[in-house]
Design a protein around this motif. Structure first.
Motif, mmCIF file in Angstrom:
data_model
loop_
_atom_site.group_PDB
_atom_site.id
_atom_site.type_symbol
_atom_site.label_atom_id
_atom_site.label_comp_id
_atom_site.label_asym_id
_atom_site.label_seq_id
_atom_site.Cartn_x
_atom_site.Cartn_y
_atom_site.Cartn_z
ATOM 1 N N LYS A 106 -13.467 -7.073 -18.571
ATOM 2 C CA LYS A 106 -12.157 -7.677 -18.311
ATOM 3 C C LYS A 106 -10.992 -6.715 -18.535
ATOM 4 O O LYS A 106 -9.907 -6.914 -18.006
ATOM 5 N N SER A 107 -11.223 -5.636 -19.284
ATOM 6 C CA SER A 107 -10.136 -4.676 -19.470
ATOM 7 C C SER A 107 -10.008 -3.714 -18.283
ATOM 8 O O SER A 107 -9.134 -2.862 -18.262
ATOM 9 N N ALA A 108 -10.893 -3.859 -17.295
ATOM 10 C CA ALA A 108 -10.836 -2.965 -16.130
ATOM 11 C C ALA A 108 -10.635 -3.751 -14.835
ATOM 12 O O ALA A 108 -11.524 -3.807 -13.985
ATOM 13 N N PRO A 109 -9.456 -4.360 -14.652
ATOM 14 C CA PRO A 109 -9.219 -5.138 -13.433
ATOM 15 C C PRO A 109 -8.958 -4.257 -12.210
ATOM 16 O O PRO A 109 -9.061 -4.718 -11.079
ATOM 17 N N ASN A 110 -8.590 -3.017 -12.446
ATOM 18 C CA ASN A 110 -8.250 -2.108 -11.350
ATOM 19 C C ASN A 110 -9.497 -1.351 -10.872
ATOM 20 O O ASN A 110 -10.468 -1.240 -11.606
ATOM 21 N N PRO A 111 -9.433 -0.808 -9.649
ATOM 22 C CA PRO A 111 -10.575 -0.025 -9.160
ATOM 23 C C PRO A 111 -10.908 1.130 -10.118
ATOM 24 O O PRO A 111 -10.008 1.755 -10.676
ATOM 25 N N VAL A 112 -12.178 1.351 -10.316
ATOM 26 C CA VAL A 112 -12.633 2.423 -11.201
ATOM 27 C C VAL A 112 -13.057 3.598 -10.321
ATOM 28 O O VAL A 112 -13.886 3.441 -9.417
ATOM 29 N N LYS A 113 -12.432 4.741 -10.567
ATOM 30 C CA LYS A 113 -12.725 5.922 -9.745
ATOM 31 C C LYS A 113 -13.888 6.704 -10.338
ATOM 32 O O LYS A 113 -13.910 6.985 -11.529
ATOM 33 N N VAL A 114 -14.807 7.043 -9.477
ATOM 34 C CA VAL A 114 -15.958 7.834 -9.909
ATOM 35 C C VAL A 114 -15.953 9.102 -9.067
ATOM 36 O O VAL A 114 -15.933 9.028 -7.841
ATOM 37 N N SER A 115 -15.930 10.244 -9.731
ATOM 38 C CA SER A 115 -16.011 11.476 -8.959
ATOM 39 C C SER A 115 -16.852 12.477 -9.714
ATOM 40 O O SER A 115 -16.911 12.463 -10.946
ATOM 41 N N GLY A 116 -17.514 13.301 -8.983
ATOM 42 C CA GLY A 116 -18.355 14.286 -9.639
ATOM 43 C C GLY A 116 -19.205 15.021 -8.637
ATOM 44 O O GLY A 116 -18.870 15.075 -7.449
ATOM 45 N N ARG A 117 -20.285 15.575 -9.146
ATOM 46 C CA ARG A 117 -21.155 16.316 -8.249
ATOM 47 C C ARG A 117 -22.560 16.409 -8.820
ATOM 48 O O ARG A 117 -22.763 16.234 -10.027
#
Ligand SMILES: [Zn+2]
Ligand SMILES: [Zn+2]
Length: 164
Positions: free
Chosen positions: A33-44
């Motif tokens: 519930k503390s993450a209502p916004n889109p969660v960005k995942v980036s890496g390689r």
């Protein structure tokens, strides 16, 4: 989850020295519930001498409330996660190992777990937040309410009784 991120392991496995970058967003609002916004995942994923190494950063703007005064806080949080992707388990002592014998790896579950594990267990609006008065609920950061909090040592309490 809104978007299933599948990375193609087949080609990177066959390509020593190869690098496979990825970047996507996932929706964790249903489970955190503390993450209502889109969660960005980036890496390689890097193929280093035949070993696949995953390195990713998972981040979003969290909506939290202060544990002491309940004030809403928005805070950027990013968690780094590194793991070895192996086709089978050779050494069970290695902590961060993802076992995947398939041609594709679904990253979402790993990214979500790493992010939630990486969240802080305590959240304060500021380090020295004074919290709320336990008697009247006044925000002690804003003003003193003058309430006498009786959280004195029980031994002193006895003494006080005797002195009455
Ligand atoms: Zn606070
Ligand atoms: Zn008070």
């Amino acid at each position: 989850m809104r978007c299933d991120m599948r990375v193609d392991l087949k080609h990177i496995r066959e390509n020593p020295g190869g690098v496979l970058p990825f970047e996507y967003e996932m929706d964790l609002s249903g489970i955190e519930k503390s993450a209502p916004n889109p969660v960005k995942v980036s890496g390689r994923i890097v193929n280093r001498a035949g070993v696949l190494l995953l390195d990713m950063t998972i981040g979003t703007d969290l909506s939290l409330v202060c544990d002491r005064c309940a004030m809403p806080i928005n805070r950027d949080k990013s968690v780094r996660y590194e793991a070895v992707i192996a086709e089978s388990v050779e050494d069970e002592e290695i902590d961060d190992i993802i076992v995947c014998g398939e041609d594709y790896l679904e990253l979402d579950g790993f990214a979500a777990d790493a992010f939630i594990l990486g969240l802080d267990s305590k959240n304060l609006c500021r380090e020295d937040c004074k919290g709320l008065c336990q008697i009247c609920g006044n925000d002690l950061n804003e003003s003193e309410c003058g309430c006498v909090t009786d959280d004195i040592d029980p031994r002193l309490e006895k003494l006080k009784q005797l002195l009455k």
